[in-house]
Design an enzyme around this catalytic site. Structure first.
Site, PDB file in Angstrom:
ATOM      1  N   ASP A 150     -30.603 -17.998  23.009  1.00  0.00           N
ATOM      2  CA  ASP A 150     -30.277 -18.022  24.203  1.00  0.00           C
ATOM      3  C   ASP A 150     -30.143 -16.582  24.659  1.00  0.00           C
ATOM      4  O   ASP A 150     -29.361 -16.105  25.683  1.00  0.00           O
ATOM      5  CB  ASP A 150     -28.747 -18.630  24.483  1.00  0.00           C
ATOM      6  CG  ASP A 150     -28.608 -19.985  24.117  1.00  0.00           C
ATOM      7  OD1 ASP A 150     -29.975 -20.779  24.193  1.00  0.00           O
ATOM      8  OD2 ASP A 150     -27.901 -20.441  23.537  1.00  0.00           O
ATOM      9  N   HIS A 166     -35.051 -23.104  26.997  1.00  0.00           N
ATOM     10  CA  HIS A 166     -35.513 -21.932  27.667  1.00  0.00           C
ATOM     11  C   HIS A 166     -35.516 -21.946  29.229  1.00  0.00           C
ATOM     12  O   HIS A 166     -36.293 -22.831  29.723  1.00  0.00           O
ATOM     13  CB  HIS A 166     -36.894 -21.352  26.888  1.00  0.00           C
ATOM     14  CG  HIS A 166     -36.798 -21.339  25.457  1.00  0.00           C
ATOM     15  ND1 HIS A 166     -38.074 -21.159  24.685  1.00  0.00           N
ATOM     16  CD2 HIS A 166     -35.810 -21.389  24.630  1.00  0.00           C
ATOM     17  CE1 HIS A 166     -37.720 -20.988  23.529  1.00  0.00           C
ATOM     18  NE2 HIS A 166     -36.514 -21.153  23.191  1.00  0.00           N
ATOM     19  N   GLN A 189     -34.962 -20.626  19.110  1.00  0.00           N
ATOM     20  CA  GLN A 189     -33.792 -20.085  18.391  1.00  0.00           C
ATOM     21  C   GLN A 189     -33.749 -18.855  18.190  1.00  0.00           C
ATOM     22  O   GLN A 189     -34.336 -17.806  18.800  1.00  0.00           O
ATOM     23  CB  GLN A 189     -33.755 -21.073  17.112  1.00  0.00           C
ATOM     24  CG  GLN A 189     -32.984 -22.491  17.435  1.00  0.00           C
ATOM     25  CD  GLN A 189     -34.388 -23.609  17.751  1.00  0.00           C
ATOM     26  OE1 GLN A 189     -35.457 -23.208  17.070  1.00  0.00           O
ATOM     27  NE2 GLN A 189     -34.222 -24.035  18.860  1.00  0.00           N
TER      28      GLN A 189
HETATM   29  P1  GDP Z   1     -33.196 -18.668  25.794  1.00  0.00           P
HETATM   30  O1  GDP Z   1     -33.049 -19.868  25.186  1.00  0.00           O
HETATM   31  O2  GDP Z   1     -33.405 -17.572  25.006  1.00  0.00           O
HETATM   32  O3  GDP Z   1     -34.668 -18.831  26.593  1.00  0.00           O
HETATM   33  O4  GDP Z   1     -32.120 -18.288  26.765  1.00  0.00           O
HETATM   34  P2  GDP Z   1     -31.643 -19.479  27.846  1.00  0.00           P
HETATM   35  O5  GDP Z   1     -32.423 -19.892  28.919  1.00  0.00           O
HETATM   36  O6  GDP Z   1     -30.906 -20.578  27.030  1.00  0.00           O
HETATM   37  O7  GDP Z   1     -30.173 -18.548  28.439  1.00  0.00           O
HETATM   38  C1  GDP Z   1     -30.531 -17.441  28.998  1.00  0.00           C
HETATM   39  C2  GDP Z   1     -29.569 -17.554  30.523  1.00  0.00           C
HETATM   40  O8  GDP Z   1     -29.558 -16.288  31.067  1.00  0.00           O
HETATM   41  C3  GDP Z   1     -30.460 -18.466  31.405  1.00  0.00           C
HETATM   42  O9  GDP Z   1     -29.609 -19.189  32.279  1.00  0.00           O
HETATM   43  C4  GDP Z   1     -31.192 -17.315  32.342  1.00  0.00           C
HETATM   44  O10 GDP Z   1     -31.824 -17.641  33.477  1.00  0.00           O
HETATM   45  C5  GDP Z   1     -30.435 -16.134  32.474  1.00  0.00           C
HETATM   46  N1  GDP Z   1     -30.887 -14.806  32.254  1.00  0.00           N
HETATM   47  C6  GDP Z   1     -31.879 -14.314  31.574  1.00  0.00           C
HETATM   48  N2  GDP Z   1     -32.046 -13.036  31.750  1.00  0.00           N
HETATM   49  C7  GDP Z   1     -30.903 -12.683  32.638  1.00  0.00           C
HETATM   50  C8  GDP Z   1     -30.566 -11.326  33.061  1.00  0.00           C
HETATM   51  O11 GDP Z   1     -31.089 -10.116  32.770  1.00  0.00           O
HETATM   52  N3  GDP Z   1     -29.341 -11.516  33.772  1.00  0.00           N
HETATM   53  C9  GDP Z   1     -28.634 -12.762  34.237  1.00  0.00           C
HETATM   54  N4  GDP Z   1     -27.630 -12.534  34.925  1.00  0.00           N
HETATM   55  N5  GDP Z   1     -29.241 -13.780  33.557  1.00  0.00           N
HETATM   56  C10 GDP Z   1     -30.316 -13.636  32.871  1.00  0.00           C
HETATM   57  P1  IMO Z   2     -32.671 -21.587  22.123  1.00  0.00           P
HETATM   58  O1  IMO Z   2     -34.424 -21.627  21.746  1.00  0.00           O
HETATM   59  C1  IMO Z   2     -28.695 -21.569  20.768  1.00  0.00           C
HETATM   60  C2  IMO Z   2     -28.052 -24.018  17.070  1.00  0.00           C
HETATM   61  C3  IMO Z   2     -26.860 -25.147  17.296  1.00  0.00           C
HETATM   62  C4  IMO Z   2     -26.484 -25.225  15.646  1.00  0.00           C
HETATM   63  C5  IMO Z   2     -27.626 -24.729  15.042  1.00  0.00           C
HETATM   64  C6  IMO Z   2     -28.329 -26.163  14.145  1.00  0.00           C
HETATM   65  O2  IMO Z   2     -32.665 -21.812  23.437  1.00  0.00           O
HETATM   66  O3  IMO Z   2     -32.341 -20.081  21.880  1.00  0.00           O
HETATM   67  P2  IMO Z   2     -29.856 -27.517  15.180  1.00  0.00           P
HETATM   68  O4  IMO Z   2     -29.971 -28.933  16.338  1.00  0.00           O
HETATM   69  O5  IMO Z   2     -31.204 -26.726  15.572  1.00  0.00           O
HETATM   70  O6  IMO Z   2     -29.909 -28.453  13.886  1.00  0.00           O
HETATM   71  O7  IMO Z   2     -28.698 -26.792  15.308  1.00  0.00           O
HETATM   72  O8  IMO Z   2     -28.298 -23.986  15.871  1.00  0.00           O
HETATM   73  N1  IMO Z   2     -29.291 -24.117  18.127  1.00  0.00           N
HETATM   74  C7  IMO Z   2     -29.210 -23.247  19.010  1.00  0.00           C
HETATM   75  N2  IMO Z   2     -28.307 -22.355  19.547  1.00  0.00           N
HETATM   76  N3  IMO Z   2     -30.011 -21.492  21.193  1.00  0.00           N
HETATM   77  C8  IMO Z   2     -30.702 -22.392  20.828  1.00  0.00           C
HETATM   78  O9  IMO Z   2     -32.058 -22.757  21.142  1.00  0.00           O
HETATM   79  C9  IMO Z   2     -30.555 -23.139  19.513  1.00  0.00           C
HETATM   80  N4  IMO Z   2     -31.116 -24.245  18.809  1.00  0.00           N
HETATM   81  C10 IMO Z   2     -30.240 -24.441  17.855  1.00  0.00           C
HETATM   82  O10 IMO Z   2     -26.126 -24.913  18.245  1.00  0.00           O
HETATM   83  O11 IMO Z   2     -25.170 -24.118  15.771  1.00  0.00           O
HETATM   84 MG    MG Z   3     -31.537 -21.454  25.061  1.00  0.00          MG
END
Ligand code: GDP
Ligand code: IMO
Ligand code: MG
Length: 428
Positions: free
Chosen positions: A13, A41, A223
């Site tokens: 994330d 994502h 991840q």
């Molecule tokens: P990923 O799993 O790595 O793609 O990340 P996620 O989408 O799960 O979580 C990132 C969150 O932060 C999302 O809600 C994005 O829209 C938000 N985001 C990404 N870059 C920025 C940033 O620079 N600032 C802020 N405030 N939010 C961001």
């Molecule tokens: P993105 O791509 C954050 C975490 C789960 C758990 C561990 C194992 O959005 O960054 P699983 O279901 O994969 O067997 O869970 O990994 N986990 C993540 N945490 N972002 C993710 O994906 C995750 N995918 C799995 O919370 O701790």
């Molecule tokens: Mg994510």
């Protein structure tokens, strides 16, 4: 554009979706190389926000080929829902390809994921319960079903029968759960197979033909480094190789064709699920601000509140080493704007020993106490900054400090979720 691996450097994330979407237009192809719909994502385009689980974040660009590689696991239902969502929004999926060698997540994988977690009790991993671990387990046990198997009913029935011979006794005798029949699963999966047929291909060949034609590829990691099955905080990890090395095995493209490794690094740390996290903060901070609320840190896949903590320089350095990072995209810097001072972990202490690298022994890491340096905050809104010089000096210094800890240049600084809210320092 040189072919690039985009990889999460913390516990997920970090904003991989945002950065992937930002740069995908520079590439001819985006390929996901591991994981499944445990990923979430986020892509923000104008006032529309997408949370992608299966489809690569290159999908917004009609000329970019989006590939779900052989290293991925696929939930066909979730994939079809995403395809329908994009088609409904007028975003073409004509250039989406799915590897015939990607493994299929079956309903019993999700059942077992939940059952294993329950069995672990207090030691549970906190998985997303999407069946990821059990699906990869079957892959390694060589009883998995792959996307190519769905295309031939007799093959699918035969392999499914063999898998159920192992799975059903587990469900019934160990967990007292309902079992499955071949007919039952076929009734559900074979119609989906027909819809997915046009997307399924020999993706390794396709990608290598693109490489030979001089095309560029972006490898989209899901991840992150500390969730990697080999390099992460085992056993609190996911079941695939999320680190840059996974891009080769998970796509079938040779490593000589990869030039850059872009690590996505949040300006602080979050984690979903269980397991150690040295810089974890209590939900409320003395300043009255919380990273959770300021950063809106709630999971895209499960909606769980993410655990938050200060930036961990030991992990940044480790991620640089394990992935061979050439560049960093530092995300969510804007979220730190509210704090008077900002802490950065520069080392750990455990039993009187100081560690400047991630200790290999699990129990040492679990007991590690962070050693902090405190940096001045900038206390102003930076979300409209579009060049490095526009950032207040304290924010520039924070970026420079991270570069020093990681020994890698910060190429992008992200100051908001939109594509435009990005400072590009070196990317071309
Ligand atoms: P990923 O799993 O790595 O793609 O990340 P996620 O989408 O799960 O979580 C990132 C969150 O932060 C999302 O809600 C994005 O829209 C938000 N985001 C990404 N870059 C920025 C940033 O620079 N600032 C802020 N405030 N939010 C961001
Ligand atoms: P993105 O791509 C954050 C975490 C789960 C758990 C561990 C194992 O959005 O960054 P699983 O279901 O994969 O067997 O869970 O990994 N986990 C993540 N945490 N972002 C993710 O994906 C995750 N995918 C799995 O919370 O701790
Ligand atoms: Mg994510």
């Amino acid at each position: 554009m040189p072919s690039t691996v985009l990889v999460g450097t913390q516990w997920g994330d970090e904003g991989k979706g945002k950065i992937c979407d930002l740069i995908a237009g520079d590439f001819d192809c985006v390929v996901r190389y591991q994981g499944g719909n445990n990923a979430g994502h986020t892509i923000v385009v104008g006032d529309r926000k997408y949370g992608l689980h299966q489809v690569p974040s290159g999908i917004m660009y009609p000329d970019c080929v989006s590939v779900i590689g052989n290293g991925c696991v696929v939930n066909p239902k979730v994939l079809l829902e995403e395809i329908d969502m994009f088609e409904h929004d007028g975003i073409s999926t004509a250039n989406l390809k799915v590897s015939g060698n990607a493994h299929i997540i079956m309903p019993y994988h999700m059942d077992l994921d939940g059952a294993y977690e329950q069995l672990l009790g207090d030691h549970n991993i906190g998985t997303t319960k999407r069946g990821i671990g059990p699906c990869y387990q079957d892959k390694m046990a060589r009883i998995g079903l792959r996307m190519q198997d769905m295309l031939d009913e007799s093959v699918f029935r035969e392999k499914l029968g063999r898998a159920l011979d192992r799975v059903n006794p587990q469900l019934e005798k160990i967990f007292g759960m309902p079992t499955y029949t071949v007919d039952q699963i076929c009734a559900d999966y074979l119609p989906m197979a027909e819809r997915l047929r046009p997307y399924i291909c020999e993706s390794g060949l396709l990608l290598n033909e693109m490489v030979e034609d001089g095309k560029s590829i972006l490898f989209e990691g899901a991840q992150a480094t500390l969730l990697d099955i080999d390099h992460g905080t085992y056993p609190y990890v996911t079941s695939s190789n999320c680190t840059a090395g996974g891009s080769v095995t998970g796509s079938g493209v040779g490593m000589k064709n990869i030039d850059r490794v872009l690590g996505i690094m949040k300006a602080y740390i979050t984690r979903v699920g269980e397991g150690p996290m040295p810089t974890e903060l209590a939900y409320e901070t003395p300043e009255g601000h919380t990273l959770t609320e300021d950063g809106y840190e709630y999971g895209v896949t499960t909606g769980r509140r993410r655990r938050c903590g200060w930036f961990d320089g030991v992990i940044a350095n480790y991620a640089a080493r394990v992935n061979g990072l050439t560049d960093i995209a530092l995300t969510k810097l804007d979220v730190l704007s509210a704090f008077d001072t900002i802490k950065v972990c520069v080392a750990y202490e455990c039993d009187g020993v100081r560690y400047t690298t991630v200790p290999e022994h699990e129990s040492v890491f679990a007991a590690a106490k962070p050693v902090y340096e405190e940096l001045p905050g900038w206390k102003c809104d930076i979300s409209a900054c579009r060049s490095f010089d526009e950032l207040p000096q304290a924010a520039q210094d924070y970026v420079a400090y991270i570069e020093k800890l990681a020994h890698v240049r910060v190429t992008f600084v992200s100051v908001g979720p939109d594509r435009e809210q990005t400072i590009n320092r070196y990317w071309k």
